[in-house]
Write a protein that holds these residues in place. Structure first.
Motif, PDB file in Angstrom:
ATOM      1  N   LEU A 165     -20.556  36.385  24.491  1.00  0.00           N
ATOM      2  CA  LEU A 165     -21.147  37.599  24.477  1.00  0.00           C
ATOM      3  C   LEU A 165     -20.319  38.395  25.442  1.00  0.00           C
ATOM      4  CD1 LEU A 165     -23.870  38.987  23.962  1.00  0.00           C
ATOM      5  CD2 LEU A 165     -24.573  38.192  26.294  1.00  0.00           C
ATOM      6  N   LEU A 166     -19.579  37.819  26.461  1.00  0.00           N
ATOM      7  CA  LEU A 166     -18.655  38.730  27.327  1.00  0.00           C
ATOM      8  C   LEU A 166     -17.568  39.529  26.467  1.00  0.00           C
ATOM      9  CD1 LEU A 166     -18.415  39.749  30.060  1.00  0.00           C
ATOM     10  CD2 LEU A 166     -17.142  37.673  30.636  1.00  0.00           C
ATOM     11  N   HIS A 167     -17.222  38.779  25.397  1.00  0.00           N
ATOM     12  CA  HIS A 167     -16.265  39.212  24.535  1.00  0.00           C
ATOM     13  C   HIS A 167     -16.549  40.501  24.147  1.00  0.00           C
ATOM     14  CE1 HIS A 167     -12.180  39.097  22.277  1.00  0.00           C
ATOM     15  NE2 HIS A 167     -13.021  39.395  21.192  1.00  0.00           N
ATOM     16  N   GLN A 168     -17.603  40.549  23.656  1.00  0.00           N
ATOM     17  CA  GLN A 168     -18.451  41.617  22.760  1.00  0.00           C
ATOM     18  C   GLN A 168     -18.228  42.915  23.493  1.00  0.00           C
ATOM     19  OE1 GLN A 168     -21.923  40.388  20.335  1.00  0.00           O
ATOM     20  NE2 GLN A 168     -21.357  38.297  21.008  1.00  0.00           N
ATOM     21  N   PHE A 169     -18.209  42.715  24.867  1.00  0.00           N
ATOM     22  CA  PHE A 169     -18.514  44.142  25.242  1.00  0.00           C
ATOM     23  C   PHE A 169     -17.146  44.926  25.499  1.00  0.00           C
ATOM     24  CE2 PHE A 169     -17.406  46.240  29.434  1.00  0.00           C
ATOM     25  CZ  PHE A 169     -18.369  47.359  29.638  1.00  0.00           C
ATOM     26  N   TRP A 170     -16.027  44.494  25.588  1.00  0.00           N
ATOM     27  CA  TRP A 170     -14.626  45.258  25.679  1.00  0.00           C
ATOM     28  C   TRP A 170     -14.223  45.736  24.212  1.00  0.00           C
ATOM     29  CZ3 TRP A 170      -9.594  44.485  23.606  1.00  0.00           C
ATOM     30  CH2 TRP A 170      -9.680  43.344  23.087  1.00  0.00           C
ATOM     31  N   ILE A 171     -14.871  45.369  23.200  1.00  0.00           N
ATOM     32  CA  ILE A 171     -14.452  45.721  21.867  1.00  0.00           C
ATOM     33  C   ILE A 171     -15.104  47.040  21.486  1.00  0.00           C
ATOM     34  CG2 ILE A 171     -13.678  43.432  21.104  1.00  0.00           C
ATOM     35  CD1 ILE A 171     -16.422  43.170  19.570  1.00  0.00           C
ATOM     36  N   HIS A 172     -16.160  47.479  22.271  1.00  0.00           N
ATOM     37  CA  HIS A 172     -16.663  48.574  22.155  1.00  0.00           C
ATOM     38  C   HIS A 172     -15.759  50.006  22.749  1.00  0.00           C
ATOM     39  CE1 HIS A 172     -20.034  45.589  20.955  1.00  0.00           C
ATOM     40  NE2 HIS A 172     -20.597  46.605  20.329  1.00  0.00           N
ATOM     41  N   THR A 173     -14.975  50.144  22.089  1.00  0.00           N
ATOM     42  CA  THR A 173     -14.231  51.289  22.751  1.00  0.00           C
ATOM     43  C   THR A 173     -13.058  52.004  21.729  1.00  0.00           C
ATOM     44  OG1 THR A 173     -12.861  52.135  24.669  1.00  0.00           O
ATOM     45  CG2 THR A 173     -12.249  49.882  23.755  1.00  0.00           C
ATOM     46  N   GLU A 174     -12.918  53.297  22.006  1.00  0.00           N
ATOM     47  CA  GLU A 174     -11.835  53.931  21.244  1.00  0.00           C
ATOM     48  C   GLU A 174     -10.642  54.015  22.229  1.00  0.00           C
ATOM     49  OE1 GLU A 174     -13.715  56.782  17.871  1.00  0.00           O
ATOM     50  OE2 GLU A 174     -14.579  57.250  19.736  1.00  0.00           O
ATOM     51  N   VAL A 175     -10.657  53.669  23.385  1.00  0.00           N
ATOM     52  CA  VAL A 175      -9.487  53.848  24.082  1.00  0.00           C
ATOM     53  C   VAL A 175      -8.350  53.059  24.004  1.00  0.00           C
ATOM     54  CG1 VAL A 175      -8.842  53.655  26.731  1.00  0.00           C
ATOM     55  CG2 VAL A 175     -10.964  54.643  26.111  1.00  0.00           C
ATOM     56  N   ILE A 176      -8.910  51.795  23.501  1.00  0.00           N
ATOM     57  CA  ILE A 176      -7.723  50.761  23.125  1.00  0.00           C
ATOM     58  C   ILE A 176      -7.723  50.902  21.505  1.00  0.00           C
ATOM     59  CG2 ILE A 176      -7.253  48.210  22.890  1.00  0.00           C
ATOM     60  CD1 ILE A 176      -9.252  47.999  25.231  1.00  0.00           C
ATOM     61  N   THR A 177      -6.399  51.124  21.223  1.00  0.00           N
ATOM     62  CA  THR A 177      -5.922  51.241  19.789  1.00  0.00           C
ATOM     63  C   THR A 177      -5.727  50.161  18.930  1.00  0.00           C
ATOM     64  OG1 THR A 177      -3.554  51.804  20.314  1.00  0.00           O
ATOM     65  CG2 THR A 177      -5.075  53.798  20.093  1.00  0.00           C
ATOM     66  N   LYS A 178      -4.580  49.446  19.149  1.00  0.00           N
ATOM     67  CA  LYS A 178      -4.243  48.093  18.687  1.00  0.00           C
ATOM     68  C   LYS A 178      -3.825  47.143  19.841  1.00  0.00           C
ATOM     69  CE  LYS A 178      -4.829  48.488  14.148  1.00  0.00           C
ATOM     70  NZ  LYS A 178      -5.375  47.571  13.078  1.00  0.00           N
ATOM     71  N   MET A 179      -4.061  45.875  19.395  1.00  0.00           N
ATOM     72  CA  MET A 179      -3.855  44.764  20.233  1.00  0.00           C
ATOM     73  C   MET A 179      -2.414  44.368  19.565  1.00  0.00           C
ATOM     74  SD  MET A 179      -5.645  44.875  22.798  1.00  0.00           S
ATOM     75  CE  MET A 179      -5.323  43.220  23.546  1.00  0.00           C
ATOM     76  N   PRO A 180      -1.502  43.306  20.155  1.00  0.00           N
ATOM     77  CA  PRO A 180      -0.631  42.571  19.443  1.00  0.00           C
ATOM     78  C   PRO A 180      -0.798  42.092  18.378  1.00  0.00           C
ATOM     79  CG  PRO A 180      -0.621  42.233  21.843  1.00  0.00           C
ATOM     80  CD  PRO A 180      -1.597  42.866  21.582  1.00  0.00           C
ATOM     81  N   ARG A 181       0.002  41.985  16.992  1.00  0.00           N
ATOM     82  CA  ARG A 181      -0.272  41.526  16.028  1.00  0.00           C
ATOM     83  C   ARG A 181      -1.041  40.110  15.836  1.00  0.00           C
ATOM     84  NH1 ARG A 181       3.792  41.983  10.623  1.00  0.00           N
ATOM     85  NH2 ARG A 181       2.501  41.374   9.070  1.00  0.00           N
ATOM     86  N   TRP A 182      -0.304  39.363  16.479  1.00  0.00           N
ATOM     87  CA  TRP A 182      -1.011  37.856  16.747  1.00  0.00           C
ATOM     88  C   TRP A 182      -2.265  37.956  17.195  1.00  0.00           C
ATOM     89  CZ3 TRP A 182      -2.966  35.428  20.934  1.00  0.00           C
ATOM     90  CH2 TRP A 182      -2.351  35.917  22.179  1.00  0.00           C
ATOM     91  N   PHE A 183      -2.645  38.714  17.957  1.00  0.00           N
ATOM     92  CA  PHE A 183      -3.831  38.614  18.703  1.00  0.00           C
ATOM     93  C   PHE A 183      -4.895  39.487  17.746  1.00  0.00           C
ATOM     94  CE2 PHE A 183      -7.338  40.213  21.382  1.00  0.00           C
ATOM     95  CZ  PHE A 183      -7.282  39.318  22.547  1.00  0.00           C
ATOM     96  N   GLU A 184      -4.446  40.401  17.065  1.00  0.00           N
ATOM     97  CA  GLU A 184      -5.479  40.968  16.008  1.00  0.00           C
ATOM     98  C   GLU A 184      -5.884  40.169  14.878  1.00  0.00           C
ATOM     99  OE1 GLU A 184      -6.228  44.210  15.422  1.00  0.00           O
ATOM    100  OE2 GLU A 184      -5.861  45.245  17.112  1.00  0.00           O
ATOM    101  N   PHE A 185      -4.669  38.988  14.664  1.00  0.00           N
ATOM    102  CA  PHE A 185      -5.068  38.246  13.410  1.00  0.00           C
ATOM    103  C   PHE A 185      -6.008  37.120  13.953  1.00  0.00           C
ATOM    104  CE2 PHE A 185      -4.182  34.288  10.941  1.00  0.00           C
ATOM    105  CZ  PHE A 185      -4.299  34.975   9.696  1.00  0.00           C
ATOM    106  N   ILE A 186      -6.524  36.682  15.052  1.00  0.00           N
ATOM    107  CA  ILE A 186      -7.096  35.685  15.548  1.00  0.00           C
ATOM    108  C   ILE A 186      -8.379  36.142  16.168  1.00  0.00           C
ATOM    109  CG2 ILE A 186      -7.491  33.715  17.077  1.00  0.00           C
ATOM    110  CD1 ILE A 186      -4.535  33.260  16.907  1.00  0.00           C
ATOM    111  N   PHE A 187      -8.286  37.197  17.151  1.00  0.00           N
ATOM    112  CA  PHE A 187      -9.663  37.632  17.763  1.00  0.00           C
ATOM    113  C   PHE A 187      -9.989  38.953  17.280  1.00  0.00           C
ATOM    114  CE2 PHE A 187      -7.014  35.109  20.759  1.00  0.00           C
ATOM    115  CZ  PHE A 187      -8.060  33.984  21.158  1.00  0.00           C
ATOM    116  N   VAL A 188     -11.443  39.266  17.302  1.00  0.00           N
ATOM    117  CA  VAL A 188     -12.127  40.439  17.247  1.00  0.00           C
ATOM    118  C   VAL A 188     -11.357  41.367  18.371  1.00  0.00           C
ATOM    119  CG1 VAL A 188     -14.137  41.722  17.207  1.00  0.00           C
ATOM    120  CG2 VAL A 188     -14.008  39.400  16.165  1.00  0.00           C
TER     121      VAL A 188
END
Length: 275
Positions: A165-188
């Motif tokens: 549930l905690l992970h779902q908080f920080w993904i509600h933003t437009e401030v962060i554009t893209k994360m590293p490619r490996w992170f984008e492949f595994i995590f939301v």
């Protein structure tokens, strides 16, 4: 194990995280406050905050029941998983998969959509949007029964649920554009979740993952962020009333049920796709 024992042993991870969440909210507000399109809308923020406070109150009343439900299913099975690091990892993966199924179903069947539509009601996306948790979302607890039947200690199971549930908080933003490619492949990531909140034709019913985006990649529900999302519902709700935002779909379902004259029709109203 009983409820009182579980309450004593269960770490309040979400409570510990509150100062960090508030700080993140403040930092985001400072970053975007002068942006003409991304700045916080006062009415929208108050609605998100009101829904969030209501959700917290309901959670407080429901806590003992939810813990008791988890213990009930845990005690049903004769096997037990050892309290080791890999049990934590496996339990987190299982809970996240249960969350994926619950989220997917909530977009496909109307009665479950009624427990989730509140979260999509904002036409903005910022960290405060994460507070828009429906007051009837606990009906989706049935999707987590498999996690409770694994034999994992309830302390581990409920701790992993808090982390998910905690992970779902920080993904509600437009401030962060893209994360590293490996992170984008595994995590939301925020990019993935912006797609999920988009009402663009290409973005509808995509990216249901909570922590791991792997489920969407496996089951064909993944969509890369390729165009600017238009947030909100395909049929916008012209209201910031927190009660209306939580119950307007339930009201509409009730009206449609009253019109039907058969069990088949009632099942279609409840379990057909959202209208």
């Amino acid at each position: 194990m009983n409820v009182q024992q579980l309450e004593q042993e269960l770490p309040p991870i979400l409570l510990y995280a509150v100062p960090i969440l508030v700080l993140a909210l403040l930092i985001e507000w400072l970053i975007i406050r002068f942006h003409p399109e991304k700045a916080y809308d006062a009415d929208d923020f108050r609605a998100s905050l009101g829904i969030g406070i209501g959700s917290l109150i309901i959670n407080a009343f429901m806590k003992s029941f939810i813990l008791a439900l988890g213990i009930f299913f845990y005690e049903l099975v004769p096997w037990r998983m050892p309290s080791t690091w890999y049990t934590w990892v496996l339990t987190l993966v299982i809970i996240d998969f249960c969350n994926y199924l619950a989220h997917f179903t909530a977009h496909k069947q109307r009665v479950w959509w009624a427990t989730h539509v509140t979260h999509h009601s904002s036409e903005h996306l910022n960290l405060s949007t994460a507070f828009r948790n429906s007051w009837t979302q606990h009906l989706k607890l049935v999707f987590f029964i498999p996690a409770w039947l694994t034999g994992a200690d309830p302390v581990i199971a409920f701790s992993c649920y808090q982390l998910d549930l905690l992970h779902q908080f920080w993904i509600h933003t437009e401030v962060i554009t893209k994360m590293p490619r490996w992170f984008e492949f595994i995590f939301v990531t925020p990019s993935h979740h912006r797609v999920h909140h988009g009402s663009n034709d290409a973005y509808l019913d995509k990216n249901f993952g909570s922590m791991f985006i792997i489920w969407d990649r496996l089951f064909g529900t993944f969509q890369e962020e390729t165009e600017t999302p238009k947030y909100g519902l395909t049929k916008p709700v012209d209201s910031q009333n927190v009660v209306y935002l939580n119950f307007h779909e339930w009201r509409d379902i009730w009206h449609d049920l009253r019109k039907t004259r058969s069990l088949k029709g009632a099942m279609k109203v409840l379990f057909g796709p959202p209208v």
